[in-house]
Design an enzyme around this catalytic site. Structure first.
Site, short mmCIF file in Angstrom:
data_model
loop_
_atom_site.label_atom_id
_atom_site.label_comp_id
_atom_site.label_asym_id
_atom_site.label_seq_id
_atom_site.Cartn_x
_atom_site.Cartn_y
_atom_site.Cartn_z
N SER A 121 -16.82 8.99 -26.81
CA SER A 121 -17.47 10.35 -27.73
C SER A 121 -17.91 11.10 -26.62
CB SER A 121 -18.52 9.83 -28.13
OG SER A 121 -18.34 8.72 -28.91
N HIS A 142 -10.36 10.30 -30.40
CA HIS A 142 -11.60 9.93 -30.79
C HIS A 142 -11.43 10.14 -32.92
CE1 HIS A 142 -15.79 11.51 -31.54
NE2 HIS A 142 -16.31 10.42 -30.90
N GLU A 154 -9.85 13.70 -32.94
CA GLU A 154 -9.74 14.55 -32.18
C GLU A 154 -9.10 13.70 -30.95
OE1 GLU A 154 -14.16 16.57 -32.66
OE2 GLU A 154 -13.93 14.74 -31.46
N ASN A 192 -18.98 15.70 -31.89
CA ASN A 192 -20.33 15.79 -31.37
C ASN A 192 -21.41 16.62 -30.80
OD1 ASN A 192 -20.30 12.25 -32.47
ND2 ASN A 192 -19.18 12.29 -30.75
#
Ligand SMILES: NC(=O)c1ccc[n+]([C@@H]2O[C@H](COP(=O)([O-])OP(=O)(O)OC[C@H]3O[C@@H](n4cnc5c(N)ncnc54)[C@H](O)[C@@H]3O)[C@@H](O)[C@H]2O)c1
Length: 605
Positions: A121, A142, A154, A192
């Site tokens: 992440s 991701h 992602e 994130n």
């Protein structure tokens, strides 16, 4: 020729890995699922069967399909089982040295053409890739939590990832029914990077007793339409994983203090309170791994119900004890909505405006809004007429002499509000709750304009008041517990959720929402991604009802800038400084939908 991924490996079957296994197996791909020990393997298997059994129980998956899905998964301890897969996705804990060790080992075990992917992440995919002899075949994939549900992936390309590897992985994402955004290797990628400052800030509010966990979560769910509140989300992510992500983002992302993990997070990790997976985090769960929250010592006893539950007999207001007549001062959008809310809930209302003309306008606006309810079949004509009949129109504050509660919703200027509260202090009965709807001024300033600051509280309604289910009840350091309890009970009687918070700039919702929006603008300004991809990422990765740029255009860029400036001035947090791009757009008159153009051009749609 594009690669054909017929079998993939997943390393680490925790919160994410088990979900990723399910995504592949659901889509007809054979999976080799690897863990570090037999125990961990069993736990991973249990997560997968638990999830697929729930899908069967909910009618979302046929039993035969579940069995076929499970038959595609081979479980094994150790990486050696991955020798013939086409792609490996690593989902072990967020530690660089651990991931580097695993990648070096994967490089040795896997066939030369296999792609090695990490689900990290926040760590650098580039740093992970250089542990192998094939960094051009290393990529970030991701997934979002829960992987079987969230649509976004992602895809993280490093400076050495081959273009064909990126293209093949993008094709694979499509095959899995996911929407991908491809980006470069930056701490936190899109989602994130925008999410974790917000989560950390919310934990900080909880740690400093600014508001309860239930109120923080309810505020963001009901005020912003998010699928879950920030503390419930921390529990879903895993408090340990969240700690590592924050820590990495702090170190990699320019040491932004907003990413320095709030001390409570580390304490919880040390104490084993890891969230859902350990059965306890910010909340307590039925058992480890269960999504069902059970009451614990922090669960509030619902006082609202005792004070007034909004049910009335014979049309008589049965609101909080003794409250029958409500004074509402002002004639703007908020005052108009609030008048409607109280009148519809059965209260007798005294509306005070600055003159008959204003009152007539408000009357028309309330009538139009109630009529919409009638047209939609939500309100009978008789109820509409009764609600309108309960409103008394006045242009003098003296008519508030016998009301039980006053809600002030006049212009957002401190001097005007202070003068008004000084007058209310002279006019109103003793013991009456005096509430301000301010969204940005300190409530204590208004309270101190009276001789009865213990009776003054903030009641921050959201726009449009008749629709929005949330009210922030703002306590000053002088507000009495009784006043807060009454204010909260009033919210319940109106059918709204009142969340109690302290008297700080932005209260709960704006303090958590606007820095995130401002960060999105900074990300766009840095050309890391496009407005469309950022909007997609937040909607499909985090379940937000609107992306940040869509929301900014609706809210108004000038409004967002003003709130962000207030937050920055009060909290002096460097990370809260308004994004220069936001300032420039406002200066240029690009204010969002209301001016026809903001981040997007609305004149051509
Ligand atoms: N939790 C989230 O919401 C989320 C979302 C997206 C990405 N991620 C990322 O996914 C990765 C995994 O996070 P998580 O939340 O699933 O962690 P987790 O702690 O739930 O699971 C990690 C698993 O890895 C296993 N493991 C540890 N060492 C191993 C080894 N040497 N070989 C094989 N397995 C090993 C552990 O036994 C455990 O089951 C992290 O990089 C995290 O940043 C997490």
């Amino acid at each position: 020729m594009a690669r054909d991924f017929t079998s993939v490996g997943v390393v680490g079957l925790g919160t994410m890995g088990a979900g990723i296994v399910e995504v592949f197996a659901r889509n007809g791909v054979d999976v080799v699922a690897v863990e570090v020990s037999e125990d961990a393997l069993e736990r991973g298997r249990a997560i997968l069967t638990g999830s697929t059994d729930r899908a069967v129980a909910k009618g979302k998956l046929a039993e035969a399909d579940r069995d076929a899905l499970l038959s595609r998964v081979r479980f094994a301890v150790g990486l050696d089982a991955l020798h013939s897969v086409d792609l490996v996705i690593e989902a072990v804990p967020e530690h660089l040295d651990l991931k580097q060790r695993i990648f070096a080992e994967l490089d040795r075990v896997c066939k030369p053409e296999a792609i090695l992917a990490t689900n990290t992440s926040s760590l650098s995919v580039t740093e992970i890739s250089v542990a192998t002899s094939r960094p051009n075949q290393v990529i970030g994939i991701h997934f979002f939590n829960p992987a079987p549900v969230m649509k976004l992936v992602e895809v993280v390309r490093t400076v050495v990832t081959s273009a064909d590897v990126v293209a093949d992985v993008e094709g694979l994402c499509k095959r899995l029914g996911k929407v991908d955004v491809t980006i470069s290797d930056r701490a936190g990628f899109i989602a994130n990077a925008l999410l974790f400052g917000y989560l950390n800030h919310a934990v900080g509010m909880f740690e400093s007793h600014y508001a309860t966990r239930e109120d923080i979560d309810a505020a963001m769910k009901l005020g912003c339409g998010l699928p879950m509140g920030p503390l419930a989300l921390m529990d879903l992510i895993g408090v340990d994983t969240a700690y590592e992500i924050l820590d990495t983002m702090y170190r990699r992302g320019g040491r932004d203090r907003r990413h320095a993990p709030v001390p409570l997070i580390k304490q919880m990790v040390t104490a084993g309170l890891l969230g859902r997976k350990s059965g306890r985090g910010f909340y307590t769960y039925e058992r480890p791994g269960s999504p069902v929250v059970v009451p614990d010592e922090q669960t509030p006893v619902t006082a609202d119900a005792a004070l007034g539950d909004g049910t009335r007999a014979g049309g008589e207001p049965a609101g909080p004890a003794g409250l029958a007549k409500i004074g509402i001062v002002g004639s703007g959008t908020m005052a108009t909505g609030i008048i409607e809310v109280f009148a519809k809930a059965g209260y007798e209302v005294v509306s005070v405006t600055r003159g008959a003309e204003k009152s007539a306008k408000v009357f028309e606006a309330v009538k139009t809004s109630l009529n919409k309810g009638v047209v939609r079949g939500k309100l009978s004509e008789a109820d509409r007429d009764a609600a309108l009949g309960r409103i008394n129109w006045s242009a003098t504050l003296e008519h508030l002499a016998d009301v039980d509660l006053v809600v002030e919703a006049v212009v957002e200027e401190l001097s005007v509000k202070k003068a008004l509260f000084a007058s209310l202090d002279e006019i109103c009965k003793p013991g009456v709750v005096l509430a301000t709807t301010t969204s940005s001024l300190p409530v204590i300033d208004v309270a101190m304009a009276t001789q009865r600051p213990a009776d003054v509280v903030g009641l921050h309604f959201f726009n449009p008041a008749p629709l929005m289910p949330l009210v922030e009840v703002v306590e000053t350091i002088r507000t009495s517990a009784e006043t807060t309890a009454t204010a909260r009970a009033v919210c319940a009687a109106l059918g709204k959720t009142g969340v109690v918070c302290g008297d700080r700039s932005g209260f709960i919702v704006n303090a958590l929402l606007f820095p995130y929006l401002n960060d999105a603008v900074k990300m766009l300004e840095a050309s890391y991604s496009t407005a469309d991809d950022i909007d997609h990422a937040m909607k499909l990765g985090c379940g937000y009802p609107m992306g940040p740029f869509e929301l900014l255009d609706v809210v108004g860029l000038d409004v967002a800038l003003a709130i962000q400036r207030e937050l920055y001035l009060e909290l002096r947090e460097p990370g809260f400084a308004p994004a220069p791009l936001l300032e420039h757009l406002v200066t240029a008159g690009y204010l969002g939908r209301k001016s026809g153009r903001g981040f997007r051009d609305h004149t051509r749609r």
